[in-house]
Design an enzyme around this catalytic site. Structure first.
Site, short mmCIF file in Angstrom:
data_model
loop_
_atom_site.label_atom_id
_atom_site.label_comp_id
_atom_site.label_asym_id
_atom_site.label_seq_id
_atom_site.Cartn_x
_atom_site.Cartn_y
_atom_site.Cartn_z
N GLU A 1 -3.46 -0.58 8.10
CA GLU A 1 -2.30 -0.19 8.88
C GLU A 1 -2.59 -0.88 10.41
O GLU A 1 -3.59 -0.93 10.88
CB GLU A 1 -2.30 1.10 9.20
N HIS B 1 -3.56 11.16 1.17
CA HIS B 1 -3.18 10.97 2.48
C HIS B 1 -2.64 12.16 3.12
O HIS B 1 -1.47 12.49 3.45
CB HIS B 1 -1.92 9.98 2.21
N TYR C 1 -4.95 0.58 15.67
CA TYR C 1 -3.91 0.89 16.76
C TYR C 1 -4.13 0.41 17.98
O TYR C 1 -3.46 -0.44 18.83
CB TYR C 1 -3.07 2.20 16.54
N ASN D 1 -7.58 1.04 9.46
CA ASN D 1 -6.27 1.41 10.31
C ASN D 1 -6.66 1.28 11.61
O ASN D 1 -7.57 1.78 12.34
CB ASN D 1 -5.74 2.73 10.09
N ASN E 1 -7.18 8.83 3.39
CA ASN E 1 -6.60 7.99 4.52
C ASN E 1 -7.25 8.90 5.94
O ASN E 1 -6.87 10.10 5.76
CB ASN E 1 -5.47 7.90 4.35
N GLU E 2 -7.92 8.12 6.63
CA GLU E 2 -8.33 8.70 8.01
C GLU E 2 -8.68 10.18 8.02
O GLU E 2 -8.12 11.11 8.40
CB GLU E 2 -7.00 8.65 8.77
N ARG F 1 0.78 -1.04 -0.08
CA ARG F 1 -0.01 -0.09 0.00
C ARG F 1 0.93 1.21 -0.02
O ARG F 1 1.98 1.38 0.91
CB ARG F 1 -0.64 0.20 1.24
#
Length: 401
Positions: free
Chosen positions: A302, A50, A237, A235, A94-95, A5
């Site tokens: 991620e 991004h 975490y 993603n 992204n996010e 990616r």
């Protein structure tokens, strides 16, 4: 590795910000990367946006300007046209919440705007529209020829009540972070979560605003955004403990929720103050999303942890082992539809306002060396074994050769 990616830079492809001028050097750069990956049998997954866009677009308001929806659509069309014949997986954004909160509310990251409680919601509103715009451009103009998939990457967080009395607080935190981004696209009814709309309507009225600070989608936009993803890039975490309380300026995204977040002291820390190791929360979050949104196709786009750069990194190996185990249990025991997993990250890299101080790579990069010397960490050798045997190795000790 079977897939890689990477993210495009809008400025590298459209240096004026608009589709009137396409940089052939920029296009050629990405073609070289794509061709090198395909030559090795590695499938590219392209993230179109991004967190960076040309300065002129920010001068015009950036993601607080609804025209950004059309400008992003024009950019995405160029991307699909140029790379779609070779690349079959695209993530639009992204996010979005990271951009909107850190960039348009708190001012911690680019573009550094401090617009708490207004800029964040306006930014997300336009980013969701832009995502849908790009998705439908692909659907109408490219899908029949290119046969690819277009999704979005969302930063999902886990939330647990600090006490039994805080279950509603944890639900508020979940809806404000995850539902804010997921529900408009993946829920059956579309639109923002009902709980979030009610809370913000009340908070806005209390603050003397004539209408809610959370923008309202027209029915046309609700219909356009709903279902506008072939996959969910997730993603993941960490998790938080949540309780009722007050934090943040008034108004603000965090103040609006009326909750505070903390970490359980039993959770292991990392080099990043926002990231504690809570592996079971990945499985719990996957199960919740699967249940709430009719088991969408999910790619973990991620997952990883930071340290201060040691090449001997058993904590990172343990992190990957435990999080992947949690994911596999969700797949096998609860039939969650996860089909891909991308670690973060192959190389140490620039971590936004934290610079190069926090290292997420499985390969060490010497940023003091003009050649940026690369050195495999122990976690890279562990991954070599995992990818070779296609098994989750429970023995985290790795012989480095």
């Amino acid at each position: 590795f079977q897939s890689y990616r990477f993210s495009l830079s809008w400025s590298r492809i459209l240096p004026t910000g608009f589709a009137n001028k396409i940089s052939q050097d920029g296009i050629a750069y990405y073609h070289k990367l794509i061709d090198a990956l395909l030559a090795k049998g590695i499938e590219p997954l392209i993230t179109i946006y991004h967190w960076d866009h040309p300065q002129i677009l920010e001068d015009l308001g950036g993601w607080t300007n609804e025209l950004m929806v059309d400008w992003f659509g024009d950019y995405a069309r160029v991307v699909f046209h140029e790379f779609g014949p070779k690349v079959k997986l695209f993530a639009t954004l992204n996010e979005p919440d990271s951009v909107c909160i850190s960039g348009y509310a708190e001012g911690a990251q680019a573009p550094g705007k401090v617009l708490n409680g207004i800029g964040d919601y306006l930014c997300m509103h336009n980013m969701l529209k832009a995502h849908a715009k790009a998705y439908h451009i692909y659907d109408k103009e490219f899908r029949s020829l290119q046969n690819g998939d277009v999704g979005i990457v969302i930063n999902v967080g886990g939330f647990y009540p600090k006490t039994e009395e805080d279950r509603d607080a944890a639900e508020i935190a979940h809806q404000f972070k995850n539902g804010w981004q997921l529900s408009p696209i993946f829920s059956e009814q579309g639109d923002y979560p009902k709980l979030m709309k009610e809370i913000l309507a009340n908070k806005s009225e209390e603050g003397g605003f004539t209408k809610s600070r959370l923008p309202v989608f027209s029915q046309e936009w609700i219909d356009s955004i709903r279902g506008s993803a072939d996959f969910l890039g997730m993603n993941y975490y960490t998790a938080h403990l949540v309780e009722f309380g007050t934090t943040g300026p008034d108004p603000s995204y965090y103040r609006d929720q009326g909750v505070t977040e903390s970490f359980d002291p039993s959770w292991k820390p990392t080099a990043s103050n926002w990231l504690y190791q809570v592996p079971q929360s990945l499985g719990d979050s996957l199960i919740r999303i699967s249940r709430d949104y009719k088991n969408p196709l999910i790619y973990i786009t991620e997952n990883g942890m930071s340290d201060l750069g040691d090449t001997n990194d058993p904590d990172r190996i343990q992190f990957f082992h435990d999080y992947i185990k949690s994911m596999l249990l969700a797949i096998n025991d609860h039939h969650v539809n996860v089909k891909r997993y991308y670690l973060w990250s192959i190389l140490d890299n620039f971590e936004w306002e934290r610079g190069y101080s926090e290292r997420f790579g499985i390969v060490h990069v010497d940023f003091e060396d003009p050649n940026r010397k690369r050195t495999w960490k122990k976690s890279a050798y562990w991954w070599q074994q995992v990818t070779r045997h296609r098994k989750l190795l429970s023995n985290i000790s790795v012989n480095v050769v």
